[in-house]
Motif scaffolding. Structure first.
Motif, PDB file in Angstrom:
ATOM      1  N   HIS A 140       4.456  13.103  -9.322  1.00 39.80           N
ATOM      2  CA  HIS A 140       4.673  14.032  -8.204  1.00 39.80           C
ATOM      3  C   HIS A 140       5.007  13.269  -6.918  1.00 39.80           C
ATOM      4  CE1 HIS A 140       4.082  17.219  -5.291  1.00 39.80           C
ATOM      5  NE2 HIS A 140       3.172  16.476  -4.695  1.00 39.80           N
ATOM      6  N   ALA A 141       4.252  12.197  -6.633  1.00 35.31           N
ATOM      7  CA  ALA A 141       4.505  11.402  -5.425  1.00 35.31           C
ATOM      8  C   ALA A 141       5.863  10.728  -5.507  1.00 35.31           C
ATOM      9  CB  ALA A 141       3.406  10.363  -5.232  1.00 35.31           C
ATOM     10  N   ALA A 167       0.826  -1.209   0.000  1.00 34.65           N
ATOM     11  CA  ALA A 167       0.000   0.000   0.000  1.00 34.65           C
ATOM     12  C   ALA A 167       0.860   1.259   0.000  1.00 34.65           C
ATOM     13  CB  ALA A 167      -0.932   0.000   1.212  1.00 34.65           C
ATOM     14  N   ARG A 168       1.936   1.254   0.788  1.00 32.88           N
ATOM     15  CA  ARG A 168       2.826   2.419   0.834  1.00 32.88           C
ATOM     16  C   ARG A 168       3.560   2.609  -0.494  1.00 32.88           C
ATOM     17  NH1 ARG A 168       2.031   0.590   5.747  1.00 32.88           N
ATOM     18  NH2 ARG A 168       2.104   1.968   7.551  1.00 32.88           N
ATOM     19  N   LEU A 169       4.038   1.510  -1.070  1.00 34.00           N
ATOM     20  CA  LEU A 169       4.735   1.607  -2.355  1.00 34.00           C
ATOM     21  C   LEU A 169       3.794   2.094  -3.450  1.00 34.00           C
ATOM     22  CD1 LEU A 169       6.957  -1.597  -2.225  1.00 34.00           C
ATOM     23  CD2 LEU A 169       7.703   0.777  -1.990  1.00 34.00           C
ATOM     24  N   ASN A 170       2.561   1.618  -3.457  1.00 34.27           N
ATOM     25  CA  ASN A 170       1.580   2.094  -4.441  1.00 34.27           C
ATOM     26  C   ASN A 170       1.309   3.584  -4.262  1.00 34.27           C
ATOM     27  OD1 ASN A 170       1.306  -0.387  -5.667  1.00 34.27           O
ATOM     28  ND2 ASN A 170      -0.499  -0.963  -4.481  1.00 34.27           N
ATOM     29  N   TYR A 171       1.206   4.042  -3.016  1.00 27.12           N
ATOM     30  CA  TYR A 171       0.952   5.449  -2.741  1.00 27.12           C
ATOM     31  C   TYR A 171       2.124   6.311  -3.222  1.00 27.12           C
ATOM     32  CZ  TYR A 171      -0.606   9.615  -0.254  1.00 27.12           C
ATOM     33  OH  TYR A 171      -1.030  10.889   0.050  1.00 27.12           O
ATOM     34  N   LEU A 172       3.344   5.811  -3.013  1.00 26.18           N
ATOM     35  CA  LEU A 172       4.533   6.579  -3.373  1.00 26.18           C
ATOM     36  C   LEU A 172       4.828   6.574  -4.869  1.00 26.18           C
ATOM     37  CD1 LEU A 172       6.917   5.595  -0.458  1.00 26.18           C
ATOM     38  CD2 LEU A 172       5.858   7.820  -0.852  1.00 26.18           C
ATOM     39  N   THR A 173       4.283   5.623  -5.613  1.00 27.23           N
ATOM     40  CA  THR A 173       4.614   5.517  -7.030  1.00 27.23           C
ATOM     41  C   THR A 173       3.422   5.755  -7.942  1.00 27.23           C
ATOM     42  OG1 THR A 173       4.258   3.120  -6.956  1.00 27.23           O
ATOM     43  CG2 THR A 173       6.501   3.915  -6.594  1.00 27.23           C
ATOM     44  N   ARG A 174       2.307   6.144  -7.390  1.00 27.14           N
ATOM     45  CA  ARG A 174       1.076   6.312  -8.171  1.00 27.14           C
ATOM     46  C   ARG A 174       1.185   7.455  -9.182  1.00 27.14           C
ATOM     47  NH1 ARG A 174      -4.103   7.071  -4.660  1.00 27.14           N
ATOM     48  NH2 ARG A 174      -2.314   7.274  -3.320  1.00 27.14           N
ATOM     49  N   THR A 175       1.783   8.561  -8.785  1.00 27.42           N
ATOM     50  CA  THR A 175       1.907   9.719  -9.664  1.00 27.42           C
ATOM     51  C   THR A 175       3.365  10.154  -9.751  1.00 27.42           C
ATOM     52  OG1 THR A 175       1.608  11.308  -7.869  1.00 27.42           O
ATOM     53  CG2 THR A 175      -0.397  10.539  -8.980  1.00 27.42           C
ATOM     54  N   ALA A 223       4.621  23.862   9.384  1.00 27.79           N
ATOM     55  CA  ALA A 223       5.715  23.216  10.135  1.00 27.79           C
ATOM     56  C   ALA A 223       5.481  21.711  10.254  1.00 27.79           C
ATOM     57  CB  ALA A 223       5.837  23.845  11.521  1.00 27.79           C
ATOM     58  N   TRP A 224       4.236  21.308  10.490  1.00 29.22           N
ATOM     59  CA  TRP A 224       3.909  19.875  10.590  1.00 29.22           C
ATOM     60  C   TRP A 224       4.163  19.166   9.268  1.00 29.22           C
ATOM     61  CZ3 TRP A 224      -0.362  17.610   7.992  1.00 29.22           C
ATOM     62  CH2 TRP A 224      -0.572  16.268   8.302  1.00 29.22           C
ATOM     63  N   ALA A 225       3.713  19.755   8.167  1.00 31.21           N
ATOM     64  CA  ALA A 225       3.880  19.136   6.851  1.00 31.21           C
ATOM     65  C   ALA A 225       5.358  19.012   6.489  1.00 31.21           C
ATOM     66  CB  ALA A 225       3.143  19.933   5.784  1.00 31.21           C
ATOM     67  N   ALA A 226       6.158  19.979   6.917  1.00 31.63           N
ATOM     68  CA  ALA A 226       7.594  19.939   6.630  1.00 31.63           C
ATOM     69  C   ALA A 226       8.351  19.033   7.594  1.00 31.63           C
ATOM     70  CB  ALA A 226       8.168  21.352   6.683  1.00 31.63           C
ATOM     71  N   GLY A 227       7.706  18.622   8.675  1.00 27.70           N
ATOM     72  CA  GLY A 227       8.382  17.790   9.678  1.00 27.70           C
ATOM     73  C   GLY A 227       9.360  18.574  10.526  1.00 27.70           C
ATOM     74  N   ASP A 228       9.186  19.884  10.606  1.00 32.57           N
ATOM     75  CA  ASP A 228      10.079  20.767  11.362  1.00 32.57           C
ATOM     76  C   ASP A 228       9.557  20.918  12.792  1.00 32.57           C
ATOM     77  OD1 ASP A 228      11.764  22.726  12.328  1.00 32.57           O
ATOM     78  OD2 ASP A 228      11.449  24.097  10.634  1.00 32.57           O
ATOM     79  N   THR A 229      10.114  20.124  13.711  1.00 32.82           N
ATOM     80  CA  THR A 229       9.607  20.116  15.089  1.00 32.82           C
ATOM     81  C   THR A 229       9.870  21.420  15.830  1.00 32.82           C
ATOM     82  OG1 THR A 229      11.633  19.019  15.837  1.00 32.82           O
ATOM     83  CG2 THR A 229       9.741  17.612  15.332  1.00 32.82           C
ATOM     84  N   THR A 249       6.017  11.654   4.821  1.00 29.40           N
ATOM     85  CA  THR A 249       6.319  12.982   4.298  1.00 29.40           C
ATOM     86  C   THR A 249       5.388  13.339   3.138  1.00 29.40           C
ATOM     87  OG1 THR A 249       8.634  12.730   4.926  1.00 29.40           O
ATOM     88  CG2 THR A 249       8.144  14.420   3.297  1.00 29.40           C
ATOM     89  N   VAL A 250       5.225  12.418   2.204  1.00 28.70           N
ATOM     90  CA  VAL A 250       4.361  12.662   1.047  1.00 28.70           C
ATOM     91  C   VAL A 250       2.907  12.791   1.485  1.00 28.70           C
ATOM     92  CG1 VAL A 250       3.502  11.667  -1.115  1.00 28.70           C
ATOM     93  CG2 VAL A 250       5.937  11.574  -0.581  1.00 28.70           C
ATOM     94  N   ARG A 251       2.462  11.947   2.408  1.00 32.58           N
ATOM     95  CA  ARG A 251       1.075  11.996   2.881  1.00 32.58           C
ATOM     96  C   ARG A 251       0.791  13.316   3.592  1.00 32.58           C
ATOM     97  NH1 ARG A 251      -4.005  10.666   1.888  1.00 32.58           N
ATOM     98  NH2 ARG A 251      -5.210  10.528   3.785  1.00 32.58           N
ATOM     99  N   ARG A 252       1.721  13.751   4.444  1.00 30.03           N
ATOM    100  CA  ARG A 252       1.528  15.038   5.136  1.00 30.03           C
ATOM    101  C   ARG A 252       1.421  16.169   4.129  1.00 30.03           C
ATOM    102  NH1 ARG A 252       5.900  13.795   9.655  1.00 30.03           N
ATOM    103  NH2 ARG A 252       4.520  13.005  11.262  1.00 30.03           N
TER     104      ARG A 252
END
Length: 189
Positions: A55-56, A45-53, A152-158, A96-99
């Motif tokens: 952009h992803a 499921a993760r690989l499909n999400y990351l390779t679907r487009t 900040a959340w989407a960038a993962g910048d704590t 990262t891509v999902r966020r």
């Protein structure tokens, strides 16, 4: 004016940084894949999400996931399993891509109708000696602008997320420092 907490937990208080609680709540709203990556279904499921487009896939490469088409196909068909290090890279890239993909939607929902009410549950003082306990109460706060928090959340910048959270809870008045660490933060989009 209160200052930032320097020695949290010195007397036995338990909790988490408010910004970490906000990040957890945003992660829950993002709706990540529930099946663990260690199971074939979760990995696929993760690989499909990351390779679907394209952009992803580009975002996955930017997040540190580099692999050939041959390796990807072997992982997707189950002929080979990724190493533990590659599983971590896949999970990091996926989150990262999902966020990034969900950030605009969450921002729109949280800013709509004048903002979103946030419930702040105070830290746990059950292990603190009575003479060092503070009177803390459950608080609510309406955050009208979520832009810096979501960015900040989407960038993962704590650190940026922590600063954005502190800027938001200053609206609690002179008691804002008591809510830098909390047991939970709740809101819905």
């Amino acid at each position: 004016m209160p200052d930032r907490t320097h020695e949290f937990g010195k007397y036995g208080a338990r909790g988490v940084k408010g910004s970490d609680a906000v990040a957890r709540q945003l992660d829950e709203l993002a709706g990540f894949i529930a099946t663990p990556i260690t199971q074939r279904r979760g990995l696929k499921a993760r690989l499909n999400y990351l390779t679907r487009t394209p952009h992803a896939l580009q975002a996955a490469h930017a997040a540190g996931l580099t692999l050939t088409d041959r390796t990807l196909k072997a992982w997707q068909t189950g002929r080979r399993r990724p190493s533990k290090a590659n599983l971590e890279k896949i999970e990091t890239a996926y989150r990262t891509v999902r966020r990034h993909n969900v950030a605009r939607y969450l921002l729109q929902r949280l800013n709509s109708r004048g903002g979103t009410r946030v419930e702040i549950h105070p830290l746990n003082q059950s292990q603190v000696d009575r003479r060092f306990q503070r009177v803390l109460e459950y608080r609510t706060l309406n955050i009208r602008q979520w832009d810096t928090i979501i960015r900040a959340w989407a960038a993962g910048d704590t650190s940026a997320l922590d600063e954005a959270w502190i800027d938001s809870i200053v609206d609690l008045g002179s008691q804002w420092g008591q809510y830098e660490y909390v047991s939970a933060v709740g809101f819905a989009a």
